[in-house]
Design an enzyme around this catalytic site. Structure first.
Site, short mmCIF file in Angstrom:
data_model
loop_
_atom_site.label_atom_id
_atom_site.label_comp_id
_atom_site.label_asym_id
_atom_site.label_seq_id
_atom_site.Cartn_x
_atom_site.Cartn_y
_atom_site.Cartn_z
N CYS A 53 0.80 -1.17 0.05
CA CYS A 53 0.15 0.22 0.06
C CYS A 53 0.98 1.21 0.13
O CYS A 53 1.23 1.29 0.42
CB CYS A 53 -0.64 0.14 0.77
SG CYS A 53 -0.13 0.47 2.65
N CYS A 55 0.53 4.07 1.80
CA CYS A 55 1.20 4.13 3.23
C CYS A 55 2.74 3.83 3.64
O CYS A 55 3.95 3.96 4.79
CB CYS A 55 0.23 4.44 4.42
SG CYS A 55 -0.27 2.83 4.72
#
Length: 144
Positions: A53, A55
């Protein structure tokens, strides 16, 4: 899943793995490697549960590597498992995170086999890298 898809995913995550291994993190890719590491682990260990992902890419991996490279006090060991890629290794490592919900990316600081500090995804997502580094370095200063 098709073999082509699996190969694509393996190739896609190579730089994501290297970002941590290039900074000295040991990658544990099987449940057996996790068990072997945890049986002999002494002192403190930072575990990064890696993820594909955004993040993880923009926050978790850079914060973890920079905290380890820049802080005076650092863990004795730094290891990583990759959620969604090395599923058995990730599941086995999460067994050691007693009381913590599965979260990726996430970071755990262990003393022996005990989690003394945990940073789940919701403390990574929406925070800037410096905040996450401060969170980690405060834990290093307290426990390492």
């Amino acid at each position: 899943m098709s073999m082509a898809y699996e190969e694509y995913m393996r190739q896609l995550v190579v730089p994501m793995r290297r970002e941590l291994t290039g900074a000295g993190f040991e990658e544990l890719t099987t449940a057996e490697e996790v068990e072997n590491f945890m049986e002999k682990a002494e002192g403190t260990t930072l575990v990064v549960v890696n993820s594909v992902c955004g993040c993880a890419a923009g926050l978790a991996r850079p914060a973890a590597t920079q905290a380890v490279l820049q802080n005076d006090k650092t863990p004795d060991n730094t290891v990583t498992v990759f959620a969604g890629q090395d599923k058995e290794a990730t599941a086995k490592m999460r067994e050691y995170f007693t009381g913590q919900e599965p979260s990726s990316p996430s970071m755990a600081l262990l003393k022996g086999k005990e989690v003394v500090h945990f940073i789940p995804r919701h403390e990574i997502e929406g925070h800037d890298m410096e905040e996450i580094m401060k969170n980690l370095t405060a834990a290093f200063d307290a426990h390492c």
